[in-house]
Design an enzyme around this catalytic site. Structure first.
Site, PDB file in Angstrom:
ATOM      1  N   ASP A   2       7.394  -2.649 -17.221  1.00 17.40           N
ATOM      2  CA  ASP A   2       7.870  -2.512 -15.846  1.00 17.40           C
ATOM      3  C   ASP A   2       7.157  -1.306 -15.257  1.00 17.40           C
ATOM      4  OD1 ASP A   2       9.180  -1.980 -13.457  1.00 17.40           O
ATOM      5  OD2 ASP A   2      11.189  -2.233 -14.291  1.00 17.40           O
ATOM      6  N   VAL A   3       6.187  -1.537 -14.375  1.00 13.27           N
ATOM      7  CA  VAL A   3       5.369  -0.448 -13.842  1.00 13.27           C
ATOM      8  C   VAL A   3       6.146   0.509 -12.957  1.00 13.27           C
ATOM      9  CG1 VAL A   3       3.219  -1.774 -13.997  1.00 13.27           C
ATOM     10  CG2 VAL A   3       4.524  -1.765 -11.845  1.00 13.27           C
ATOM     11  N   SER A  88      -6.619  -3.742  -1.357  1.00 12.48           N
ATOM     12  CA  SER A  88      -6.887  -4.839  -0.443  1.00 12.48           C
ATOM     13  C   SER A  88      -7.603  -4.281   0.781  1.00 12.48           C
ATOM     14  CB  SER A  88      -5.571  -5.494  -0.012  1.00 12.48           C
ATOM     15  OG  SER A  88      -5.790  -6.428   1.028  1.00 12.48           O
ATOM     16  N   TYR A 101       3.273  -4.004   3.076  1.00 13.86           N
ATOM     17  CA  TYR A 101       2.227  -4.283   2.100  1.00 13.86           C
ATOM     18  C   TYR A 101       0.981  -3.444   2.403  1.00 13.86           C
ATOM     19  CZ  TYR A 101      -1.459  -6.911  -0.313  1.00 13.86           C
ATOM     20  OH  TYR A 101      -2.524  -7.277  -1.100  1.00 13.86           O
ATOM     21  N   LYS A 105      -1.096  -0.582   0.114  1.00 14.03           N
ATOM     22  CA  LYS A 105      -2.503  -0.760  -0.258  1.00 14.03           C
ATOM     23  C   LYS A 105      -3.367   0.368   0.295  1.00 14.03           C
ATOM     24  CE  LYS A 105      -1.794  -4.189  -2.865  1.00 14.03           C
ATOM     25  NZ  LYS A 105      -2.025  -4.073  -4.307  1.00 14.03           N
TER      26      LYS A 105
END
Length: 121
Positions: A2-3, A88, A101, A105
């Site tokens: 689990d990061v 991304s 998001y 990123k």
């Protein structure tokens, strides 16, 4: 692993080191999630989950791998490795209905540059 949990990250790196006798010399951070939501509709829990996985996870795993490499390499010339962080293009350009998001990123991009400047030889 689990990061998002430091203890899970530490355990996974230690298990890898125990199994192979050396710390990982290559790390590719690619754990990530995305969902589509208009900016005004994003909830606190949605934002927290996105940050925890996409940004905090990259930070925690990178930190643990670098610590382990540096500990192993003291005085021996070893401790070298490579880290690739997957981000991304929208982290640089933005994208509608993905603001949370995109923020993570963009954070990964800035983190990667800062971390490299600090620890890369």
């Amino acid at each position: 692993m689990d990061v998002t949990q430091q203890s899970s990250v530490e355990g996974a790196i230690a298990a890898s080191r125990d199994r192979y006798g050396v710390p990982p010399s290559l790390l590719v951070n690619c754990a990530g999630i995305a969902d589509i939501s208009p900016f005004l509709d994003i909830t606190g829990p949605q934002l927290d989950k996105m940050i925890d996985i996409n940004l905090k996870g990259t930070f925690l795993v990178t930190q643990q791998v670098i610590k382990t490499l540096l500990e192993e390499g003291r005085g021996s010339g070893e401790g070298r490795g490579a880290i690739v962080n997957i981000s991304s293009m929208v982290g640089k350009t933005g994208f509608p209905n993905h603001s949370h998001y995109v923020a993570t990123k963009g954070g990964v991009i800035a983190f990667t540059k800062s971390c490299a400047a600090e620890v890369a030889k």
